[in-house]
Design a protein around this motif. Structure first.
Motif, PDB file in Angstrom:
ATOM      1  N   MET A   1       0.840  -1.196   0.000  1.00 22.02           N
ATOM      2  CA  MET A   1       0.000   0.000   0.000  1.00 22.02           C
ATOM      3  C   MET A   1       0.875   1.246   0.000  1.00 22.02           C
ATOM      4  O   MET A   1       1.798   1.374   0.789  1.00 22.02           O
ATOM      5  N   SER A   2       0.583   2.184  -0.894  1.00 19.09           N
ATOM      6  CA  SER A   2       1.345   3.419  -0.989  1.00 19.09           C
ATOM      7  C   SER A   2       1.015   4.336   0.180  1.00 19.09           C
ATOM      8  O   SER A   2      -0.127   4.419   0.629  1.00 19.09           O
ATOM      9  N   THR A   3       2.045   5.020   0.701  1.00 17.14           N
ATOM     10  CA  THR A   3       1.823   5.977   1.796  1.00 17.14           C
ATOM     11  C   THR A   3       1.891   7.409   1.289  1.00 17.14           C
ATOM     12  O   THR A   3       1.826   8.347   2.069  1.00 17.14           O
ATOM     13  N   GLU A   4       2.029   7.592  -0.020  1.00 15.88           N
ATOM     14  CA  GLU A   4       2.096   8.926  -0.595  1.00 15.88           C
ATOM     15  C   GLU A   4       0.752   9.627  -0.438  1.00 15.88           C
ATOM     16  O   GLU A   4      -0.297   9.061  -0.744  1.00 15.88           O
ATOM     17  N   VAL A   5       0.775  10.849   0.047  1.00 19.71           N
ATOM     18  CA  VAL A   5      -0.454  11.609   0.247  1.00 19.71           C
ATOM     19  C   VAL A   5      -0.916  12.176  -1.079  1.00 19.71           C
ATOM     20  O   VAL A   5      -0.150  12.789  -1.825  1.00 19.71           O
ATOM     21  N   THR A   6      -2.180  11.931  -1.403  1.00 20.37           N
ATOM     22  CA  THR A   6      -2.787  12.471  -2.615  1.00 20.37           C
ATOM     23  C   THR A   6      -4.118  13.110  -2.251  1.00 20.37           C
ATOM     24  O   THR A   6      -4.579  13.027  -1.112  1.00 20.37           O
ATOM     25  N   TYR A   7      -4.727  13.744  -3.225  1.00 22.98           N
ATOM     26  CA  TYR A   7      -6.060  14.303  -3.029  1.00 22.98           C
ATOM     27  C   TYR A   7      -7.110  13.301  -3.519  1.00 22.98           C
ATOM     28  O   TYR A   7      -6.814  12.416  -4.312  1.00 22.98           O
ATOM     29  N   VAL A   8      -8.338  13.494  -3.084  1.00 20.65           N
ATOM     30  CA  VAL A   8      -9.425  12.580  -3.440  1.00 20.65           C
ATOM     31  C   VAL A   8      -9.596  12.503  -4.953  1.00 20.65           C
ATOM     32  O   VAL A   8      -9.753  11.421  -5.518  1.00 20.65           O
ATOM     33  N   TYR A   9      -9.576  13.629  -5.657  1.00 23.42           N
ATOM     34  CA  TYR A   9      -9.780  13.600  -7.106  1.00 23.42           C
ATOM     35  C   TYR A   9      -8.683  12.790  -7.796  1.00 23.42           C
ATOM     36  O   TYR A   9      -8.918  12.119  -8.807  1.00 23.42           O
ATOM     37  N   GLN A  10      -7.460  12.822  -7.225  1.00 23.52           N
ATOM     38  CA  GLN A  10      -6.373  12.028  -7.790  1.00 23.52           C
ATOM     39  C   GLN A  10      -6.581  10.539  -7.514  1.00 23.52           C
ATOM     40  O   GLN A  10      -6.306   9.689  -8.373  1.00 23.52           O
ATOM     41  N   SER A  11      -7.098  10.222  -6.346  1.00 28.17           N
ATOM     42  CA  SER A  11      -7.341   8.831  -5.979  1.00 28.17           C
ATOM     43  C   SER A  11      -8.437   8.212  -6.857  1.00 28.17           C
ATOM     44  O   SER A  11      -8.338   7.052  -7.268  1.00 28.17           O
ATOM     45  N   ILE A  12      -9.452   9.000  -7.173  1.00 24.69           N
ATOM     46  CA  ILE A  12     -10.520   8.505  -8.046  1.00 24.69           C
ATOM     47  C   ILE A  12      -9.960   8.187  -9.436  1.00 24.69           C
ATOM     48  O   ILE A  12     -10.220   7.127 -10.004  1.00 24.69           O
ATOM     49  N   ALA A  13      -9.178   9.126  -9.973  1.00 26.18           N
ATOM     50  CA  ALA A  13      -8.587   8.910 -11.299  1.00 26.18           C
ATOM     51  C   ALA A  13      -7.676   7.686 -11.295  1.00 26.18           C
ATOM     52  O   ALA A  13      -7.703   6.871 -12.225  1.00 26.18           O
ATOM     53  N   GLN A  14      -6.872   7.560 -10.251  1.00 32.23           N
ATOM     54  CA  GLN A  14      -5.959   6.427 -10.165  1.00 32.23           C
ATOM     55  C   GLN A  14      -6.720   5.113 -10.031  1.00 32.23           C
ATOM     56  O   GLN A  14      -6.319   4.079 -10.586  1.00 32.23           O
ATOM     57  N   ALA A  15      -7.857   5.130  -9.332  1.00 29.61           N
ATOM     58  CA  ALA A  15      -8.657   3.910  -9.153  1.00 29.61           C
ATOM     59  C   ALA A  15      -9.181   3.399 -10.486  1.00 29.61           C
ATOM     60  O   ALA A  15      -9.283   2.191 -10.701  1.00 29.61           O
ATOM     61  N   VAL A  16      -9.520   4.322 -11.396  1.00 27.28           N
ATOM     62  CA  VAL A  16      -9.953   3.906 -12.732  1.00 27.28           C
ATOM     63  C   VAL A  16      -8.818   3.172 -13.439  1.00 27.28           C
ATOM     64  O   VAL A  16      -9.011   2.098 -14.021  1.00 27.28           O
TER      65      VAL A  16
ATOM     66  N   TRP B   1     -10.590  18.036  -2.690  1.00 28.38           N
ATOM     67  CA  TRP B   1      -9.279  18.535  -2.280  1.00 28.38           C
ATOM     68  C   TRP B   1      -8.902  18.079  -0.865  1.00 28.38           C
ATOM     69  O   TRP B   1      -8.036  18.657  -0.230  1.00 28.38           O
ATOM     70  N   LYS B   2      -9.547  17.000  -0.403  1.00 29.80           N
ATOM     71  CA  LYS B   2      -9.165  16.386   0.863  1.00 29.80           C
ATOM     72  C   LYS B   2      -7.984  15.441   0.626  1.00 29.80           C
ATOM     73  O   LYS B   2      -7.911  14.742  -0.380  1.00 29.80           O
ATOM     74  N   GLU B   3      -7.060  15.406   1.575  1.00 29.22           N
ATOM     75  CA  GLU B   3      -5.882  14.548   1.443  1.00 29.22           C
ATOM     76  C   GLU B   3      -6.212  13.120   1.865  1.00 29.22           C
ATOM     77  O   GLU B   3      -6.913  12.890   2.857  1.00 29.22           O
ATOM     78  N   VAL B   4      -5.709  12.154   1.090  1.00 24.64           N
ATOM     79  CA  VAL B   4      -5.897  10.736   1.410  1.00 24.64           C
ATOM     80  C   VAL B   4      -4.635   9.974   1.046  1.00 24.64           C
ATOM     81  O   VAL B   4      -3.747  10.491   0.354  1.00 24.64           O
ATOM     82  N   GLN B   5      -4.553   8.755   1.516  1.00 27.61           N
ATOM     83  CA  GLN B   5      -3.504   7.834   1.083  1.00 27.61           C
ATOM     84  C   GLN B   5      -4.148   6.827   0.146  1.00 27.61           C
ATOM     85  O   GLN B   5      -4.977   6.019   0.558  1.00 27.61           O
ATOM     86  N   HIS B   6      -3.782   6.887  -1.150  1.00 27.52           N
ATOM     87  CA  HIS B   6      -4.436   6.036  -2.140  1.00 27.52           C
ATOM     88  C   HIS B   6      -4.072   4.571  -1.938  1.00 27.52           C
ATOM     89  O   HIS B   6      -2.919   4.223  -1.691  1.00 27.52           O
ATOM     90  N   GLN B   7      -5.072   3.714  -2.038  1.00 30.24           N
ATOM     91  CA  GLN B   7      -4.881   2.274  -1.970  1.00 30.24           C
ATOM     92  C   GLN B   7      -5.325   1.656  -3.296  1.00 30.24           C
ATOM     93  O   GLN B   7      -6.360   2.048  -3.845  1.00 30.24           O
ATOM     94  N   LYS B   8      -4.575   0.708  -3.793  1.00 34.00           N
ATOM     95  CA  LYS B   8      -4.974  -0.024  -4.989  1.00 34.00           C
ATOM     96  C   LYS B   8      -5.843  -1.193  -4.566  1.00 34.00           C
ATOM     97  O   LYS B   8      -5.371  -2.169  -3.987  1.00 34.00           O
TER      98      LYS B   8
END
Length: 542
Positions: free
Chosen positions: A1-16, A166-173
């Motif tokens: 699991m990545s610990t890099e902090v991203t924003y919610v909109y980035q996590s959604i795009a990455q999830a796709v 624009w909330k910060e999250v840690q993206h999970q695959k």
């Protein structure tokens, strides 16, 4: 699991992208633009901008059908989502999966003009709805949406609150497997009864629907064992193209020869079909026959007619099991196909040669000529309208996956969008779409330029009778003036050229020959406008 902090909109795009989807359709607005930007600039995805939001849903649905992946579209909030309603209903009724990422108005902004209750709206369409519950659950919610779309075989709308972007999250695959292994081998009294009916049948026919496409080899093996002809529902068109005793589409769309053969049959073995009333000709074709219905969805059994016996079971395993027991019991074949000539059941009548004055082309003759001239490796798409059933009967598709129907909701104006989506899934194959004039004005004209911008190999054939055909017939049948159904449209051929494609007007056989030559030499999206007499277009075969 990545610990890099991203924003919610980035996590959604990455999830796709985590779900191996590298193409997204849609229109940007203030509630989804940052997600789209990240998907393109940082995830390496391709974004296909459409002219109107509903088009993105149709493109994603067709992309799903042809590619076998889950198509993804995105729109912003309010009217952007309401513009998608017809397409979502079409997808839900067609049992086609896709994901629609819909931005939503900030909860605190109660006076926003574009505010709407998305959940209640989507419930009316038959699509699924997934709420992104919090910034921390983004990856899980996205994975759940992809899982549900695949497992439930329908569109799923994901609500993306603008408050979270624009909330910060840690993206999970995260991705969830879909458990769709073949199962349910039938046994017991119902199976014994089915075997008895099949074994005693002297004129059996095997019918396959959209739910049995993956079982083709086993169904063909059963047909050959029984010496029974094969037929498909509309959704499975093209499934048995290479079989000598293929009847093609079963029901109101059958050839006269096939329809007569069905009437003579004594047992119909149905795999993966709900037996819609178009398939059974409102029950006429199943009356006084033994009907064996096999479907792995219990809700599809007896949905439209009550069979003699039904098996809630997997199509492939059931076909294999029937062959096994026929062999064990040494049941002789029916010999039904020995009464038939190979390849004799698919030819529809050419009809009468109507006299044309140079203003119109004969529709049936044009379709027959186009069938021979269009690229063989095509994907075939149709819009809705009076013209469509003759296309279904006379224009072939290589296989069911290469055939897209957009008439599950009875709408027009959806075909060109679906064709563009299909072309993004099969970039090395041409896509042919037949549309009516009303449907092209309603939806196709909006997106033809999209095909031009994207340099798609698209062949659009507009069947232009300058009327809303179904309504025109009703007026004529009652000996009333059909003038209210008729329109003086602009030249579709000239419009296509103005939009950056190539347009060809067809009013005569010579024009049609020129159009076919233009198809062969095409270097951009091409539109063939068939000028038809509104009083000479065949009725829909439904």
């Amino acid at each position: 699991m990545s610990t890099e902090v991203t924003y919610v909109y980035q996590s959604i795009a990455q999830a796709v992208l985590d779900h191996e989807i590298d193409t997204m359709f849609g229109l940007m607005g203030d509630a989804n633009l940052f997600m789209v930007d990240h998907y393109v600039r940082h995830c390496g995805g391709e974004f296909i901008p459409v002219a109107i939001e509903g088009s993105s849903v149709m493109m994603a649905l067709a992309y799903s059908k042809v590619s076998g992946k889950i198509g993804v579209a995105t729109v912003t909030h309010g009217p952007a989502l309401t513009n998608c309603i017809t397409a979502l209903v079409e997808g839900a009724r067609a049992n086609m999966p896709m994901i629609l990422l819909a931005g939503d108005t900030p909860v605190s902004d109660t006076q926003n003009l574009q505010n709407i209750d998305q959940r209640e709206l989507i419930k009316t369409t038959g699509a699924g709805f997934v709420q992104i519950r919090s910034p921390e659950t983004v990856a899980q919610d996205m994975a759940n949406a992809f899982y549900r779309a695949a497992a439930e075989k329908r569109p799923v709308v994901v609500n993306m609150p603008a408050d979270y972007m624009w909330k910060e999250v840690q993206h999970q695959k995260i991705s969830y497997p879909v458990f769709d292994a073949a199962s349910m081998v039938p046994e017991g009294d119902d199976f014994d009864n089915a075997i008895g009916m099949i074994a005693s049948a002297r004129r059996p026919i095997i019918l396959a629907g959209g739910g049995a496409i993956d079982a083709k080899e086993s169904i063909v093996k059963l047909a050959d064992r029984l010496e029974a002809p094969l037929a498909t529902t509309l959704k499975a068109k093209g499934m048995f193209n290479d079989h000598p005793f293929n009847m093609d589409i079963f029901g109101t769309l059958s050839t006269p020869q096939a329809y007569e053969l069905i009437a003579q049959s004594d047992c119909i073995i149905c795999f993966g079909t709900s037996l819609h009333h178009f398939t059974t000709d409102r029950g006429k074709l199943v009356k006084d026959k033994n009907i064996v219905q096999i479907n792995n969805e219990i809700t599809e059994i007896s949905k439209n007619i009550h069979p003699t016996v039904a098996l809630t079971a997997d199509a492939q395993l059931t076909a294999d099991n029937i062959v096994y027991w026929l062999d064990e019991a040494e049941i002789p074949p029916s010999l039904f196909t020995r009464e038939l000539e190979p390849h004799s059941l698919k030819q529809h009548p050419l009809g009468t040669n109507s006299q044309q004055d140079g203003s119109y082309i004969n529709y049936i003759e044009a379709l027959e000529k186009l069938e021979r001239a269009l690229p063989e490796n095509r994907v075939l798409t149709t819009d809705g309208g009076r013209f469509m059933t003759e296309v279904w009967c006379r224009i072939s598709a290589p296989d069911p996956q290469s055939f897209i129907v957009t008439a599950h909701f009875g709408s027009i104006g959806l075909g060109v969008q679906a064709a563009i989506g299909a072309s993004l899934a099969v970039s090395d194959r041409p896509v042919v779409v037949f549309s009516g004039d009303g449907g092209f004005m309603m939806g196709g004209i909006n997106e033809f330029n999209t095909a031009v911008r994207l340099k798609r190999d698209l062949i659009v054939i507009v069947c232009n009778d300058s009327a809303y055909g179904a309504e025109h017939i009703q007026f004529v049948d009652r000996q009333m003036d059909p003038g209210l159904t008729q329109f003086e449209w602009p030249s579709f051929a000239e419009t296509a050229t103005a939009l950056g494609g190539q347009g060809v007007l067809v009013k005569s056989e010579n024009d049609l020959d020129l159009a076919i030559a233009a198809i062969e030499k095409r270097e951009k999206p091409i539109l063939i406008e068939l000028c038809l007499d509104p009083n000479d277009v065949p009725r829909m075969r439904v």
